[in-house]
Design an enzyme around this catalytic site. Sequence first.
Site, PDB file in Angstrom:
ATOM      1  N   SER A  42       1.171  -1.165  -0.437  1.00  0.00           N
ATOM      2  CA  SER A  42      -0.120   0.201  -0.114  1.00  0.00           C
ATOM      3  C   SER A  42       1.073   1.450   0.102  1.00  0.00           C
ATOM      4  CB  SER A  42      -0.683   0.116   0.652  1.00  0.00           C
ATOM      5  OG  SER A  42      -0.280   0.253   2.369  1.00  0.00           O
ATOM      6  N   HIS A 155      -3.339  -6.200   2.681  1.00  0.00           N
ATOM      7  CA  HIS A 155      -2.394  -7.254   3.622  1.00  0.00           C
ATOM      8  C   HIS A 155      -2.961  -8.678   3.432  1.00  0.00           C
ATOM      9  CE1 HIS A 155       0.684  -3.406   5.124  1.00  0.00           C
ATOM     10  NE2 HIS A 155       0.184  -3.868   3.260  1.00  0.00           N
ATOM     11  N   GLN A 163      -6.502  -1.776   7.277  1.00  0.00           N
ATOM     12  CA  GLN A 163      -5.510  -2.522   6.881  1.00  0.00           C
ATOM     13  C   GLN A 163      -4.909  -3.209   8.198  1.00  0.00           C
ATOM     14  OE1 GLN A 163      -2.029  -1.679   4.297  1.00  0.00           O
ATOM     15  NE2 GLN A 163      -1.228  -1.393   5.942  1.00  0.00           N
ATOM     16  N   GLU A 164      -4.932  -2.558   9.528  1.00  0.00           N
ATOM     17  CA  GLU A 164      -4.057  -2.920  10.850  1.00  0.00           C
ATOM     18  C   GLU A 164      -4.141  -2.577  11.792  1.00  0.00           C
ATOM     19  OE1 GLU A 164       0.274  -1.729  10.036  1.00  0.00           O
ATOM     20  OE2 GLU A 164      -0.413  -1.894   7.768  1.00  0.00           O
ATOM     21  N   GLU A 205       1.827  -9.355   7.377  1.00  0.00           N
ATOM     22  CA  GLU A 205       2.312  -8.703   8.000  1.00  0.00           C
ATOM     23  C   GLU A 205       2.439 -10.130   9.366  1.00  0.00           C
ATOM     24  OE1 GLU A 205       2.069  -4.727   8.764  1.00  0.00           O
ATOM     25  OE2 GLU A 205       3.490  -4.599   6.945  1.00  0.00           O
ATOM     26  N   ASP A 242      -4.285   0.999  11.492  1.00  0.00           N
ATOM     27  CA  ASP A 242      -3.215   2.024  10.054  1.00  0.00           C
ATOM     28  C   ASP A 242      -4.272   0.773   9.424  1.00  0.00           C
ATOM     29  OD1 ASP A 242      -2.136   2.556   8.512  1.00  0.00           O
ATOM     30  OD2 ASP A 242      -0.786   0.908   8.234  1.00  0.00           O
ATOM     31  N   GLU A 286      -3.298   6.188  12.283  1.00  0.00           N
ATOM     32  CA  GLU A 286      -2.383   6.265  10.725  1.00  0.00           C
ATOM     33  C   GLU A 286      -3.214   5.441   9.953  1.00  0.00           C
ATOM     34  OE1 GLU A 286       1.102   3.461  10.707  1.00  0.00           O
ATOM     35  OE2 GLU A 286       1.040   3.112   8.481  1.00  0.00           O
ATOM     36  N   ASP A 313       1.672   8.225   7.339  1.00  0.00           N
ATOM     37  CA  ASP A 313       2.554   7.176   6.539  1.00  0.00           C
ATOM     38  C   ASP A 313       2.829   7.678   5.289  1.00  0.00           C
ATOM     39  OD1 ASP A 313       3.365   5.048   5.477  1.00  0.00           O
ATOM     40  OD2 ASP A 313       1.980   3.517   5.806  1.00  0.00           O
ATOM     41  N   LYS A 338       9.722   4.769   6.985  1.00  0.00           N
ATOM     42  CA  LYS A 338       9.961   3.719   6.620  1.00  0.00           C
ATOM     43  C   LYS A 338      11.260   4.523   5.378  1.00  0.00           C
ATOM     44  CE  LYS A 338       5.737   2.251   5.024  1.00  0.00           C
ATOM     45  NZ  LYS A 338       4.445   1.717   5.019  1.00  0.00           N
ATOM     46  N   HIS A 366       9.118  -1.111   9.542  1.00  0.00           N
ATOM     47  CA  HIS A 366       8.908  -2.033   8.653  1.00  0.00           C
ATOM     48  C   HIS A 366       8.062  -1.659   6.377  1.00  0.00           C
ATOM     49  CE1 HIS A 366       5.270  -5.134   9.796  1.00  0.00           C
ATOM     50  NE2 HIS A 366       5.594  -4.058   9.181  1.00  0.00           N
ATOM     51  N   ARG A 367       8.163  -2.484   6.355  1.00  0.00           N
ATOM     52  CA  ARG A 367       7.099  -3.136   4.796  1.00  0.00           C
ATOM     53  C   ARG A 367       6.931  -3.998   4.990  1.00  0.00           C
ATOM     54  NH1 ARG A 367       7.159   2.022   1.699  1.00  0.00           N
ATOM     55  NH2 ARG A 367       5.352   1.440   1.705  1.00  0.00           N
ATOM     56  N   SER A 368       5.302  -4.312   4.517  1.00  0.00           N
ATOM     57  CA  SER A 368       4.460  -5.504   4.154  1.00  0.00           C
ATOM     58  C   SER A 368       5.460  -6.638   3.370  1.00  0.00           C
ATOM     59  CB  SER A 368       3.318  -5.408   3.331  1.00  0.00           C
ATOM     60  OG  SER A 368       3.803  -4.648   2.487  1.00  0.00           O
ATOM     61  N   LYS A 389       6.906  -0.735  14.353  1.00  0.00           N
ATOM     62  CA  LYS A 389       5.869  -1.297  13.492  1.00  0.00           C
ATOM     63  C   LYS A 389       6.386  -2.404  12.793  1.00  0.00           C
ATOM     64  CE  LYS A 389       2.912  -0.116  10.488  1.00  0.00           C
ATOM     65  NZ  LYS A 389       2.196   0.268  10.349  1.00  0.00           N
TER      66      LYS A 389
HETATM   67  P1  PGA Z   1       3.472  -1.542   2.899  1.00  0.00           P
HETATM   68  O1  PGA Z   1       2.251  -1.436   4.265  1.00  0.00           O
HETATM   69  O2  PGA Z   1       4.406  -1.284   3.609  1.00  0.00           O
HETATM   70  O3  PGA Z   1       2.349  -2.469   2.362  1.00  0.00           O
HETATM   71  O4  PGA Z   1       2.580   0.153   2.290  1.00  0.00           O
HETATM   72  C1  PGA Z   1       2.478  -0.762   5.759  1.00  0.00           C
HETATM   73  C2  PGA Z   1       2.085   0.107   6.163  1.00  0.00           C
HETATM   74  O5  PGA Z   1       0.906   1.078   5.757  1.00  0.00           O
HETATM   75  O6  PGA Z   1       2.258   0.900   6.794  1.00  0.00           O
HETATM   76 ZN    ZN Z   2       0.617   2.514   7.006  1.00  0.00          ZN
END
Ligand code: PGA
Ligand code: ZN
Length: 425
Positions: A42, A155, A163-164, A205, A242, A286, A313, A338, A366-368, A389
């Site tokens: 994302s 994800h 998403q999270e 994740e 998130d 987030e 983000d 990131k 991190h990243r996904s 995270k």
């Molecule tokens: P991404 O997701 O690494 O797929 O961008 C992580 C996030 O959105 O924080």
């Molecule tokens: Zn995010």
Amino acid sequence: MVRISKIYSQEVLDSRGNPTIKAIVELSDGTKESAIVPSGASTGKREALELRDGDKNRFLGKGVLKACENVDLSICEALVGASPYDQGLIDAMLKDLDGTQNFSKLGANATLGVSMATARAAAKSLHIPLYRYLGGANALVLPVPMLNIINGGSHADNTVDFQEYMIMPLGFDSFSEALRASAEVYQYLKKILNEQNHITSIGDEGGFAPNLTNNTQPIEIILQAIEKAGYKPGDEIAIALDVASSELVDGSGMYHLAGEGRKLTSQELVAYYEEMVQKYPIVSIEDGLSEDDWEGWSYLTQRLGNKIQLVGDDLFVTNKKILAQGIEKNIANAILIKPNQIGTITQTMQAVRLAQRNAYKCIMSHRSGESEDNFIADFAIALNTGEIKTGSTARSERIAKYNRLLEIESELSNSEYLGTQLFKK
Ligand code: PGA
Ligand code: ZN
């Protein structure tokens, strides 16, 4: 005088089985170190460019051979002979060599790999840990983890829009105790999902990816898991979300909650968050609104900015210029960090410094799409971000970071874990 003697790369795989870059840096004293670059799903629109080959005959177009070639040829030629100990200069040379604002020539995957591997090689050659090399004597804060234990959005292949769904173990005195409690909650969550006949397959994740009927049900189930594990929701373990809402906006600017079968304006979505924050122990949201909805973000910050952490983000993409605009406009109060959104270690550090000077919280992330590389564990400590995270307590690419943090905690005689102090005004 120690110099960079060789730089090269290899196309390797990430945690989703997609190709990514491993960069290797050799020094004239015989030191050799490497780094593997992560990749998002994302992604924010204003992120630095991740260079992919586009050759449909290899890895469905996702190969990174061109980026590897950039490392092996032009970057190697430019940096060989330079001192590995001047990270600022190395990163400035990478920027100059590329010549664009977003690394669209060399690829941020190429530049970040070299930037990380150089820092690692420098630290190794000086016989000090990476966190000490990058952070000095003041690098001592073990970050509060945000563990993503229910995955949705892009994800996971389930019906959850957000998403999270993360837990934050705040009421603990040390990182290791906080991580233990979180791992216990994760196991109880699995039991509860099983008992309620939900699937317990996991997302990118490491969080579970059940099919639930709305976006608050995951919170209810997580709260049950926290209690079953013997902890107090809120005081000891809080909730963070998130939403990754840039992924939810349709052409008309409405937020489409497909799982709930409804579309909301940004004001309505903010009202939804306000209800949730009132009802549940949520301490952080987030990307509550999309990266283009700055007006909405301003409203969100007015409504909730004094109560909880609002993290940008996709909104800020670790870019100090975009963050400066956000600070100026009073938008959000925290930034996700990131390194691959911006392309070098130095530029990542600049974003963190700007945030910290303006009392914006920083969360190393991190990243996904990840790998066994644990650079961000050391980096979080080096920059005293106070938060990290890096997924749930499953999947080795996530665990690699947690295990490195445990190792660092045991190395440091003066480490600090902020816990509940993190959000004390
Ligand atoms: P991404 O997701 O690494 O797929 O961008 C992580 C996030 O959105 O924080
Ligand atoms: Zn995010």
